[in-house]
Motif scaffolding. Structure first.
Motif, short mmCIF file in Angstrom:
data_model
loop_
_atom_site.label_atom_id
_atom_site.label_comp_id
_atom_site.label_asym_id
_atom_site.label_seq_id
_atom_site.Cartn_x
_atom_site.Cartn_y
_atom_site.Cartn_z
N PRO A 27 7.37 5.77 -11.00
CA PRO A 27 7.58 4.32 -11.08
C PRO A 27 9.00 3.87 -10.73
O PRO A 27 9.18 2.83 -10.11
N SER A 28 10.02 4.65 -11.12
CA SER A 28 11.39 4.23 -10.81
C SER A 28 11.67 4.37 -9.31
O SER A 28 12.38 3.55 -8.74
N GLU B 1 9.95 1.38 -7.68
CA GLU B 1 10.70 0.14 -7.88
C GLU B 1 11.96 0.11 -7.01
O GLU B 1 12.33 -0.91 -6.46
N ARG B 2 12.62 1.25 -6.86
CA ARG B 2 13.81 1.33 -6.00
C ARG B 2 13.45 0.97 -4.57
O ARG B 2 14.14 0.20 -3.92
N MET B 3 12.34 1.51 -4.07
CA MET B 3 11.92 1.21 -2.70
C MET B 3 11.52 -0.26 -2.58
O MET B 3 11.84 -0.91 -1.59
N ARG B 4 10.86 -0.79 -3.59
CA ARG B 4 10.49 -2.22 -3.58
C ARG B 4 11.75 -3.08 -3.49
O ARG B 4 11.80 -4.05 -2.73
N TRP C 174 18.01 9.63 -5.65
CA TRP C 174 17.47 8.61 -6.54
C TRP C 174 18.49 8.18 -7.60
O TRP C 174 18.50 7.03 -8.02
N GLU C 175 19.37 9.10 -8.02
CA GLU C 175 20.31 8.75 -9.10
C GLU C 175 21.54 8.01 -8.60
O GLU C 175 22.34 7.53 -9.39
N ARG C 176 21.71 7.88 -7.28
CA ARG C 176 22.86 7.16 -6.73
C ARG C 176 22.47 5.71 -6.41
O ARG C 176 21.32 5.42 -6.11
N PRO C 177 23.45 4.81 -6.42
CA PRO C 177 23.15 3.42 -6.07
C PRO C 177 22.76 3.29 -4.59
O PRO C 177 23.16 4.11 -3.76
N VAL C 178 21.99 2.27 -4.31
CA VAL C 178 21.62 2.00 -2.92
C VAL C 178 22.85 1.48 -2.18
O VAL C 178 23.48 0.52 -2.64
N GLU D 15 0.83 -1.20 0.00
CA GLU D 15 0.00 0.00 0.00
C GLU D 15 0.87 1.26 0.00
O GLU D 15 0.57 2.23 -0.69
N TYR D 16 1.95 1.23 0.76
CA TYR D 16 2.88 2.36 0.77
C TYR D 16 3.48 2.55 -0.62
O TYR D 16 3.51 3.66 -1.15
N LEU D 17 3.96 1.47 -1.20
CA LEU D 17 4.59 1.55 -2.52
C LEU D 17 3.62 2.07 -3.58
O LEU D 17 4.01 2.85 -4.45
N ALA D 18 2.36 1.66 -3.49
CA ALA D 18 1.36 2.09 -4.47
C ALA D 18 1.17 3.61 -4.45
O ALA D 18 0.75 4.19 -5.46
#
Length: 123
Positions: free
Chosen positions: A14-15, A18-21, A94-98, A6-9
């Motif tokens: 979209p990117s 997906e990163r958070m997922r 967002w543009e940096r790697p996790v 629900e949080y992700l939705a």
């Protein structure tokens, strides 16, 4: 809102969603003992009812919140990696790697340090 899905939705980009997922799935796979919860409209992971790590998102970054003690513990690693941070959060653009190694250090520190903790937050 009661689940990570629900949080992700609710994440419009979209990117970013997906990163958070990917981050949440990594935590669930690496630390199956941690329980995902939503509190104060933010996704968090707990261990025996105590807070371990939380997340939030903004237009420019994902924020990691492991509590001040954990940030202080990993301060040198955060600075070496070049991430902006405060006493309460670490910002991952967002543009940096996790930084999974950094997340691992924060999570494992909190699991060890809070092993006997009986409250949600440190006192």
């Amino acid at each position: 809102m009661e689940t990570l899905d629900e949080y992700l939705a609710r994440i419009e980009n979209p990117s970013h969603r997906e990163r958070m997922r990917e981050i949440f799935n990594w935590i669930k796979d690496k630390y199956p003992n941690l329980k995902p919860v939503i509190k104060w409209n933010q996704p968090m992971f707990t261990d025996h009812g105590t807070f371990i790590i939380g997340f939030s998102t903004s237009k420019k970054h994902a924020a990691v919140a492991p509590e001040q003690v954990a940030i202080a513990h990993a301060k040198d690693d955060i600075e070496k990696a070049g991430y902006d941070y405060t006493e309460n959060i670490i910002r991952i653009p967002w543009e940096r790697p996790v930084p999974y190694a950094l997340l691992e250090k924060l999570i494992e520190f909190n699991i060890r340090d809070k092993a006997d903790c009986k409250t949600f937050w440190r006192k």
